[in-house]
Design a protein around this motif. Structure first.
Motif: not given
Length: 199
Positions: A93-120
């Motif tokens: 959740a921390l990683e996902t929050l950081a991604i959203v904070a810096y890359r927003q607006p962003i989709t779930r698929v884009e988050i998962e591409e960055i993290r390399g794992v499912k983020s739902e």
């Protein structure tokens, strides 16, 4: 592979699949068995879980099988969800929050591409804690949901606006996720990473 082993593997696959679930055909491809055999195993698993009074059940929704909790246990899940001791965020959740904070607006698929794992699940946790929210729909096939941070996010981190986020070094690529996450959470100034005080 024997039948009990097949059922055990299927249970693990359904756990990993989460809310998206898996069809009998998808499971059959992974375990390299006929879909009919997989369906038999799933039906027997349903009966096993009921007979053994397990805390989970196998459900079929729109053709996909998934693991689900029992409706009778809902009051206990609510207590857990609102328990102060459960208010800290996982690393995912921390990683996902950081991604959203810096890359927003962003989709779930884009988050998962960055993290390399499912983020739902991480996204759902952050939405439930009012740290991120739906901000619109992307102009892409399926019009996926775009996520951004909330006012509660700014309040919690003591930020007047998003421009006050720590300046990322060079985030042109996605290799610096750990550094990006660290920058954001250094804003905590040693505070305990719990969310009891999020309005």
């Amino acid at each position: 592979m024997d039948f009990p082993t097949l059922k055990s593997i299927i249970e693990g696959l359904l756990f990993l699949a989460g809310d998206e679930g898996l069809t009998a055909k998808q499971i059959a491809e992974v375990v390299e068995h006929r879909p009919e055999l997989v369906t038999d195993a799933l039906e027997e698993m349903k009966e096993d879980f009921v007979r053994e009074k397990r805390g989970i059940q196998v459900v079929q929704i729109a053709g996909s099988y998934q693991l689900a909790t029992l409706p009778d246990h809902a009051p206990y899940f609510e207590r857990l969800a609102y328990s102060p001791s459960r208010s800290s965020l996982s690393q995912a959740a921390l990683e996902t929050l950081a991604i959203v904070a810096y890359r927003q607006p962003i989709t779930r698929v884009e988050i998962e591409e960055i993290r390399g794992v499912k983020s739902e699940r991480a996204i759902q946790t952050l939405v439930n804690k009012d740290l991120i929210e739906e901000t619109g729909r992307a102009e892409a096939i399926g019009r996926p949901i775009l996520y951004g941070t909330t006012k509660s996010f700014l309040d919690y981190f003591g930020l007047p606006n998003l421009q006050a986020l720590p300046e990322p070094a060079i985030f042109e690529d996605t290799d610096n996720l750990e550094e990006e996450t660290q920058l954001l959470f250094e804003k905590l100034d040693g505070r305990q990473l719990t969310f009891d005080d999020v309005p």
